[in-house]
Design an enzyme around this catalytic site. Structure first.
Site, mmCIF file in Angstrom:
data_model
loop_
_atom_site.group_PDB
_atom_site.id
_atom_site.type_symbol
_atom_site.label_atom_id
_atom_site.label_comp_id
_atom_site.label_asym_id
_atom_site.label_seq_id
_atom_site.Cartn_x
_atom_site.Cartn_y
_atom_site.Cartn_z
ATOM 1 N N ASN A 7 0.875 -1.166 0.000
ATOM 2 C CA ASN A 7 0.000 0.000 0.000
ATOM 3 C C ASN A 7 0.915 1.219 0.000
ATOM 4 O O ASN A 7 1.491 1.579 1.031
ATOM 5 C CB ASN A 7 -0.907 -0.011 1.231
ATOM 6 N N LYS A 14 3.664 0.756 2.830
ATOM 7 C CA LYS A 14 3.333 -0.252 3.830
ATOM 8 C C LYS A 14 3.325 -1.617 3.148
ATOM 9 O O LYS A 14 2.809 -1.738 2.029
ATOM 10 C CB LYS A 14 1.953 0.058 4.422
ATOM 11 N N HIS A 177 -13.339 1.281 0.297
ATOM 12 C CA HIS A 177 -13.169 0.212 1.297
ATOM 13 C C HIS A 177 -13.599 -1.146 0.738
ATOM 14 O O HIS A 177 -13.926 -2.064 1.485
ATOM 15 C CB HIS A 177 -13.984 0.491 2.579
ATOM 16 N N ARG A 235 -14.035 13.591 8.376
ATOM 17 C CA ARG A 235 -14.854 13.871 7.196
ATOM 18 C C ARG A 235 -16.306 14.078 7.607
ATOM 19 O O ARG A 235 -16.808 13.417 8.506
ATOM 20 C CB ARG A 235 -14.776 12.717 6.189
ATOM 21 N N ASP A 277 -9.941 11.140 16.500
ATOM 22 C CA ASP A 277 -9.809 9.788 17.035
ATOM 23 C C ASP A 277 -10.971 9.505 17.985
ATOM 24 O O ASP A 277 -11.148 10.204 18.986
ATOM 25 C CB ASP A 277 -8.473 9.641 17.766
ATOM 26 N N GLU A 328 -14.337 -2.739 15.515
ATOM 27 C CA GLU A 328 -13.746 -3.893 16.201
ATOM 28 C C GLU A 328 -13.466 -3.633 17.672
ATOM 29 O O GLU A 328 -13.476 -4.573 18.478
ATOM 30 C CB GLU A 328 -12.427 -4.292 15.521
ATOM 31 N N ASN A 329 -13.215 -2.368 18.029
ATOM 32 C CA ASN A 329 -12.641 -2.087 19.348
ATOM 33 C C ASN A 329 -13.471 -1.208 20.275
ATOM 34 O O ASN A 329 -13.212 -1.193 21.477
ATOM 35 C CB ASN A 329 -11.259 -1.442 19.165
ATOM 36 N N GLU A 378 -7.423 -6.397 5.111
ATOM 37 C CA GLU A 378 -7.320 -5.994 3.710
ATOM 38 C C GLU A 378 -6.059 -6.545 3.054
ATOM 39 O O GLU A 378 -6.064 -6.904 1.870
ATOM 40 C CB GLU A 378 -7.363 -4.464 3.616
#
Length: 395
Positions: A7, A14, A177, A235, A277, A328-329, A378
């Site tokens: 990526n 990455k 996504h 956003r 965040d 997820e968290n 991903e």
């Protein structure tokens, strides 16, 4: 077979190295500040982690350094062990609806869509070009964020604007996504069967929902760009477009400047005034910050609204899946969203919902729609798509 997933950003690269088809991640890492001062890289392998400063003049230098380190660290013995490189590419428009083998001609063909993804596509293609040049005998595959969504019907992907905008300029919903939503679909099809109807909720700093029936996308929340849909970290998501010329005049700013503000200064950050965040916003709400609490309520409600709409579109979903960083968290955010869709007959409890970053069914036995937490991957999806092309002989 070793498959490298990549990526590439404008100043970053990455990677993850997989052993396929075992789906085992052998090594991963990040090259940062490429072309800038203070560039460095980090590589994780075999339970170890190394970080080094290095002058990464451009992406080709980063790629060469990565190849050298993979051998020097004993992760591979020879570059010949790498049989495929899968590249995340943001935008393939309507033309690229499947993972595609890359060469310089294909890269050139993809580049005509750079105007649709100006922040990501040029960087993604820069990374692809560097690997094509560094590993000329290796199969390079482009995996497009927009590809999975190309099964949407016209009534979903078209906007109610002059039809010529679509015909002449490609103005339509593309969705993003896609690699994550595809991974969630493939995972859940193993759990519920291939005809299942899924609402995939990829909620991280960026976020999108996707309604999937039998492996085909019915609708998704992101649109012509990733700015559309739900409220996100920074956003705005969907707003009245007339706000843009109105606030341009009030602030004496250009359209591009306002779009930047909608991308980078809005969402959780814009409403809370604290952070993009969700963890910081949640902490602020717990400390009594009213704007943080308001931001959380707005965020949960906008996600819940789309879930309800997609449940109707699917004529009743079999499962709602929470994935990505927040999904997820964040135990709190999942609970807030589920409370706002109780009219659908869904239910969880604090014990079931007490999970972070692992697969779990979180709905009660009485819940009319099953609720799941599924960690997305991903990189593995890109590796799988690349592997399938190589073993299928489509290269």
């Amino acid at each position: 077979m070793k498959i490298l997933t990549v990526n590439a950003g404008s100043s970053s690269l990455k990677f993850t190295l997989f052993e396929m088809p075992e789906e085992k991640a052998i090594a991963s890492g990040l090259f940062e500040k490429i072309g800038l001062n203070g560039s460095s890289y980090t590589i994780k392998y075999n339970g170890e982690k190394i970080t080094k400063e290095y002058d990464l003049k451009d992406h080709s230098v980063a790629v060469k350094k990565l190849m050298d380190e993979l051998i020097a660290l004993g992760i591979i013995n020879s570059l010949d062990e790498i049989e495929g490189v899968g590249h995340r590419i943001l935008h393939g428009a309507q033309e690229f609806s499947e993972p595609t083998v890359l060469n310089m001609d294909v890269v050139q063909a993809i580049s005509k869509y750079n105007e649709l993804g100006p922040l990501h596509n040029p960087a993604n293609l820069m990374g692809a070009t560097s690997f094509i040049e560094a590993l000329p005998n290796v199969t390079n595959v482009g995996v497009f964020d927009t590809a999975f969504h190309q099964t949407m019907g016209e009534e979903e992907f078209l906007y109610p604007v002059p039809f010529e905008w679509y015909q002449d300029y490609g103005i339509r919903k593309y969705g993003f996504h896609g690699t994550s939503h595809k991974y969630i679909w493939k995972f859940m099809s193993e759990v519920l069967g291939s005809s299942a109807k899924i609402i995939s909720c990829h909620i991280g700093n960026g976020g999108s929902l996707c309604a999937i029936r039998g492996g085909k996308v019915v609708d998704t929340t992101m649109g012509f760009t990733p700015l559309a849909g739900i409220m996100m970290g920074s956003r705005s998501g969907d707003i009245d477009p007339s706000i843009i010329p109105f606030i341009m005049k009030k602030l004496n700013k250009s359209a591009d400047e306002i779009i930047t503000m909608l991308n980078k200064n809005s969402g959780l950050l814009g409403v809370s005034g604290v952070s993009s965040d969700s963890r910081d916003v949640e902490a602020g709400a717990n400390e009594g910050n009213e704007r943080c609490a308001l931001a959380e309520r707005m965020y949960a409600q906008k996600i819940a609204n789309f879930i309800a709409m997609y449940n109707n579109l699917l004529d009743g979903a079999d499962a709602i899946v929470f994935t990505a960083g927040v999904g997820e968290n964040s135990i709190t955010m999942r609970k807030m969203i589920i409370e706002r869709i109780h009219s659908l007959g869904v239910a969880t409890n604090d014990e079931l919902n007490n999970v972070r970053g692992e697969f779990k069914k979180i709905s009660t036995d009485e819940s009319r729609i099953a609720l799941y937490v599924v960690p997305t991957n991903e990189e593995l999806m890109i590796a799988t798509d690349t592997y399938n092309i190589i073993v299928g002989g489509n290269h």
